[in-house]
Write a protein that holds these residues in place. Structure first.
Motif: not given
Length: 626
Positions: A159-160, A210-228, A258-264
């Motif tokens: 994405v642009d 200071d974390a890379e923007p692709d941590i956004i994907v990890l945050g979404l997964y942890l909040s919505l999908v990850a098992d305990s 957006i997360a992956y594009a921002a990291t790149r």
């Protein structure tokens, strides 16, 4: 070797000779898939060991897409899930349902797991015997063609991002995102889910900018999908797999891109969050489908088996539950689970009671996902004038009477030939019509109802509840609860000094937990309405205290000579307080009352108000310093 093995091997060999990857039947596809499975299992490389975990549906899919190979089991599972979504409504989907039923029945009859190697081989015989070699797969529906251009084939979009302007509003939003205390909601928006996930990742650390923007994907997964019980080391890989398999129209896809594009592009995490904030659908409720883990073997097969009424499957290893995340793990107590079960049973009783009632509309969902609706005589009488009007319009437009194959609703841009209206356009106009109804209403409950109906794509009322599945009803209830909270917060934001509206919202939310969600939405949405959050909360507090101050004396007289501390506590102990009583307004607006300086309002003595507020604090259990 048993009889089924011999028959399976014979039919396997015959199908491989008679069919080709370009022209195959369901039986032929399974034969090619079983052959591909055997070829990979003889490969000694460790990275192909996951082929041993595949089940019958994955085997069939391998054959349909032969000779393509997959990088890992997640890519295969995501591709299978995407293909099934795309062909739903086609005849081949019906065949897949019949395939699942055949496999489950044979598995239970033999007492053998569906993913047992010998059982998979024997399926070649049963498929031949049941005529699956006659189910010829159209070339256009083969996975190789259907998945062309899809997200699972092309990967994440580049994405642009443009430029982000950081102003006072942006800074205020980032403070809310990182610093404001707020209790996670059961039905969060995409941004709320992201906020909850990143805060969990941050833990006790003061910041993670200071974390890379692709941590956004990890945050979404942890909040919505990850098992305990998932390990930290597994989270990145599983988060990537989950995000790669999201539905094409999911608003989360845009934020992941957006997360992956921002990291790149070397963006900061905060700048990426501001870009995500503006993504379409970022403030919409997370879909149930996006909270499901579908990227492992046998999950889809078991989901289809349960949907078809089989109850479950026998497998060598218990497959992961797609619903082990999100809603299922949101259950915080056995009582909540029991309440859900009781709700499902009540709905089942309603369906049984009404399913044969001739005076009500009926609805049936077919194998292929299509829907058939039977209208009651009363409904048919209402629809008949509409059909007659469409007939007159058809004759006026095309100069002839409609024939058997002509559409009732046609594309208005095609006056030369009656062309069926695009279902997507029809659905989009239907959704927009419901949203327009919602916007014209001033009643927050009515607005929430129409918005929830638009979300689920159908008009829901008491008269047609029996036509819904339990899953559809649960999804509607979830959407309605979210929109009601948002619309009630809108009412308070528009005029926080309106005591009548505050009373109305309070009385609709007599449980503290529900009212707290409304106040949290007020805090979150203040900037959206160009309101100062502190000023809005102070005004709500003043309105609540004014109501208490005005009515407290008469309630003191009615309660007797005791102090507010004694009388209120005794009423609470005796469980005779009606929380809908306007004088107990602060019990349901504790977040408002807890905010600010506690300055008394109205003619009541300051000590009386302080005593009153102290008891309210004890009753509702909130922290004064919050």
């Amino acid at each position: 070797m048993n009889e089924f093995d011999e028959l399976g091997m014979t039919e396997l060999a015959n199908r491989l000779k008679l069919e080709s990857p370009e022209k195959m039947s369901i039986a032929g596809a399974f034969a090619f898939g079983y052959g591909a499975l055997g070829m990979q299992q003889t490969d000694a490389r460790e990275d192909l060991s996951w082929y041993n975990d595949l089940g019958p549906l994955e085997t069939l899919f391998l054959g349909m897409i032969f000779p393509k190979r997959f990088a890992d089991v997640h890519e295969l599972s995501n591709s299978l899930a995407t293909w099934l979504r795309q062909v739903r409504g086609e005849k081949i989907h019906t065949w897949i349902c019949e395939f699942v039923t055949l496999v489950v029945d044979q598995s239970f009859d033999a007492g053998v797991p569906v993913d047992d190697g010998d059982f998979l081989l024997s399926l070649n015989h049963f498929l031949e015997k049941q005529g699956f070699h006659r189910y010829r797969i159209p070339g256009r529906l083969l996975p190789g063609r259907v998945l062309q251009g899809s997200r699972v084939a092309t990967g994440f979009a580049d994405v642009d991002l443009g430029e982000i302007t950081v102003g006072p509003t942006s800074e205020s939003w980032l403070r809310w995102f990182w610093e404001e205390a707020e209790e996670p909601r059961d039905n969060p928006t995409v941004l709320e889910a992201l906020r909850n996930g990143l805060r969990r990742l941050r833990g006790d650390e003061p910041e993670m900018h200071d974390a890379e923007p692709d941590i956004i994907v990890l945050g979404l997964y942890l909040s919505l999908v990850a098992d305990s019980d998932e390990t930290i080391s597994d989270l990145p890989g599983r988060a990537f797999a989950w995000s790669a398999g999201l539905r094409e129209d999911s608003p989360i896809c845009r934020i992941v891109d957006i997360a992956y594009a921002a990291t790149r592009q070397g963006w900061t995490l905060d700048d990426a969050l501001l870009a995500a904030k503006e993504a379409p659908g970022a403030n919409s409720v997370v879909e149930t489908a996006d909270r499901r883990w579908m990227s492992s073997p046998l999950i889809i097969f078991r989901e289809m088996a349960v949907e078809l009424g089989h109850g479950g499957i026998i497998a060598r290893h218990e497959p992961e539950w797609a619903s082990a995340s999100g809603g299922a793990r949101a259950k915080t107590s056995a009582m909540e689970l029991l309440e859900e079960i009781e709700s499902d049973l009540r709905h089942a009783d309603l369906v049984v009671e009404r399913s044969n009632a001739p005076e009500l509309n009926q609805r049936r969902i077919n194998y292929d996902g299509s829907t058939m609706v039977s209208l009651s005589p009363q409904a048919a009488a209402k629809v008949r004038p509409i059909i007659e009007e469409q007939r007159r319009m058809f004759e006026a437009t095309f100069g002839r009477s409609p024939g058997p194959g002509d559409p009732v609703f046609w594309d208005p841009d095609r006056s030369d030939e009656p062309t069926p209206i695009d279902p997507k356009v029809f659905q989009s106009e239907f959704h927009q019509g419901l949203r327009d109804f919602a916007m014209r209403s001033e009643d927050p409950t009515e607005r929430a109802m129409f918005l929830a109906c638009a979300d689920v794509g159908m008009l829901i009322a008491e008269e047609n509840l029996h036509t819904l599945t339990t899953a559809e009803l649960a999804e509607y209830d979830r959407r309605f609860a979210h929109h009601l909270t948002e619309e009630q917060s809108r009412v308070l934001l528009l005029d926080p000094a309106d005591e009548i509206r505050l009373r109305g919202v309070s009385e609709d939310n007599i449980e503290r937990k529900q009212m707290r969600k409304v106040i949290e939405a007020v805090k979150r949405r203040a900037s959206e309405f160009d309101r100062d959050r502190v000023a809005v909360l102070a005004a709500l507090q003043a309105t609540a205290l004014a109501a208490i101050a005005r009515e407290l004396p008469q309630f003191q007289r009615r309660w007797g000579d005791g102090t507010p501390d004694e009388t209120l506590r005794s009423f609470v102990d005796e469980a005779v307080i009606d929380l809908r009583d306007p004088s107990i307004l602060a019990l349901t607006v504790d977040e408002v009352v807890a905010f600010g300086s506690r300055q008394p309002a109205g003619p009541v003595d300051e000590e009386v108000l302080v005593d009153w507020m102290q008891v309210l604090n004890e009753v509702v259990g909130f922290d004064e310093d919050r």
